[in-house]
Scaffold this motif. Structure first.
Motif, PDB file in Angstrom:
ATOM      1  N   UNK A   4       0.917  -1.144   0.029  1.00  9.51           N
ATOM      2  CA  UNK A   4       0.146   0.063   0.093  1.00  9.51           C
ATOM      3  C   UNK A   4       0.874   1.228  -0.091  1.00  9.51           C
ATOM      4  N   UNK A   5       1.798   1.336   1.144  1.00 13.60           N
ATOM      5  CA  UNK A   5       2.767   2.354   0.890  1.00 13.60           C
ATOM      6  C   UNK A   5       3.545   2.489  -0.392  1.00 13.60           C
ATOM      7  N   UNK A   6       4.029   1.305  -0.967  1.00 16.42           N
ATOM      8  CA  UNK A   6       4.834   1.543  -1.989  1.00 16.42           C
ATOM      9  C   UNK A   6       4.062   1.959  -3.247  1.00 16.42           C
ATOM     10  N   UNK A  57      -2.894  -7.302  -6.871  1.00 21.71           N
ATOM     11  CA  UNK A  57      -3.850  -7.954  -5.775  1.00 21.71           C
ATOM     12  C   UNK A  57      -3.714  -6.945  -4.381  1.00 21.71           C
ATOM     13  N   UNK A  58      -2.517  -6.420  -3.963  1.00 22.94           N
ATOM     14  CA  UNK A  58      -2.451  -5.558  -2.834  1.00 22.94           C
ATOM     15  C   UNK A  58      -3.309  -4.271  -3.137  1.00 22.94           C
ATOM     16  N   UNK A  63      -8.354  -1.433  -1.642  1.00 24.59           N
ATOM     17  CA  UNK A  63      -9.248  -0.350  -2.329  1.00 24.59           C
ATOM     18  C   UNK A  63      -8.300   0.861  -2.952  1.00 24.59           C
ATOM     19  N   UNK A  64      -7.256   0.312  -3.590  1.00 29.40           N
ATOM     20  CA  UNK A  64      -6.575   1.388  -4.152  1.00 29.40           C
ATOM     21  C   UNK A  64      -6.948   1.440  -5.721  1.00 29.40           C
TER      22      UNK A  64
END
Length: 254
Positions: A4-6, A57-58, A63-64
């Motif tokens: 998420x952060x990446x 997938x992440x 929700x991105x």
């Protein structure tokens, strides 16, 4: 969670990019109607390419995807606008959308605003959604597709044939193009069952006045089989590998 952060950092630092892959007519009747599919890639902090299977997938889980889809659409429209006056014309560009975006009530207004802002013709855009995402949100998908087609976009149903009731659902989805899943196409020269599946899907699509694209066309033998069956377009390594946006264009006009 580290992804998420990446992903957010990749968006902030402009490390997402688009590649493109040719979608070429199988026979001469459609000559001059070349298409491209725009494919998302991410470069890590060292500049190395990260395959989509590593981060999508992440993005879906947390929700991105609507955020990523909007970046892709904006960048794709900028590319189409840049190329509008080039001598070699591309009939349309395929842009993938996630299942999450199908349920985004503001997305159609976002797209309409971009068409006006960048002076891009809706006829040059074909949105792709997977069969799985369309079927899992059938009511929303029907409304979503109808609204964008009213603006002038076309729609392609990707990975077709993987669902248990593909043909039944096809009657309820107002798409223009059927994209046959590559798992059927790549063994078409060796498997009578796979060939029969491709024939059935193609025949049904033609009856419903939809065009057919076969993906995973990896050699000329497969391409010849598709030509005999009557598939309209082919995509795969026998046609062209994905390349960074602009590289293919510069090669073609050089």
């Amino acid at each position: 969670m580290s992804w998420v952060n990446r992903i957010r950092k990749g968006l902030d630092e402009g490390r997402f990019c688009l590649y493109e892959q040719e979608i070429r007519p199988v026979n001469g009747a459609l000559k001059g109607n070349d298409r491209r599919e725009l494919l998302l890639r991410l470069r890590d902090e060292s500049g190395a390419l990260v395959p989509p299977g590593s981060f999508l997938p992440a993005a879906e889980r947390y929700g991105l995807m609507p955020l990523i889809d909007r970046w892709v659409v904006r960048r794709a429209f900028e590319i189409i606008a840049e190329r509008k006056h080039q001598p070699r014309k591309i009939a349309s560009y395929a842009i993938n959308l996630s299942g999450a975006t199908i349920g985004d009530s503001d997305f159609v207004d976002f797209v309409a605003g971009l068409f006006a802002q960048l002076d891009v013709s809706p006829a040059s855009v074909c949105f792709e959604i997977t069969e799985t995402s369309a079927i899992s949100n059938l009511d929303e998908a029907q409304k979503f597709i109808a609204r964008l087609r009213e603006i002038g976009c076309s729609f392609s149903l990707d990975d077709f044939g993987t669902g248990m009731s593909s043909i039944a659902y096809l009657k309820h989805l107002p798409v223009d193009i059927i994209k046959i899943d590559g798992s059927f196409v790549k063994e078409i020269s060796n498997s009578k069952v796979d060939r029969a599946m491709v024939e059935m899907i193609t025949k049904t699509a033609k009856i419903m006045q939809k065009q057919v694209v076969a993906e995973f066309v990896e050699n000329l033998a497969i391409l010849d089989e598709l030509r005999q069956i009557g598939v309209d377009y082919a995509q795969g390594y026998a046609i062209g590998k994905p390349v960074p946006v602009l590289t293919l264009w510069e090669e073609k006009i050089a």
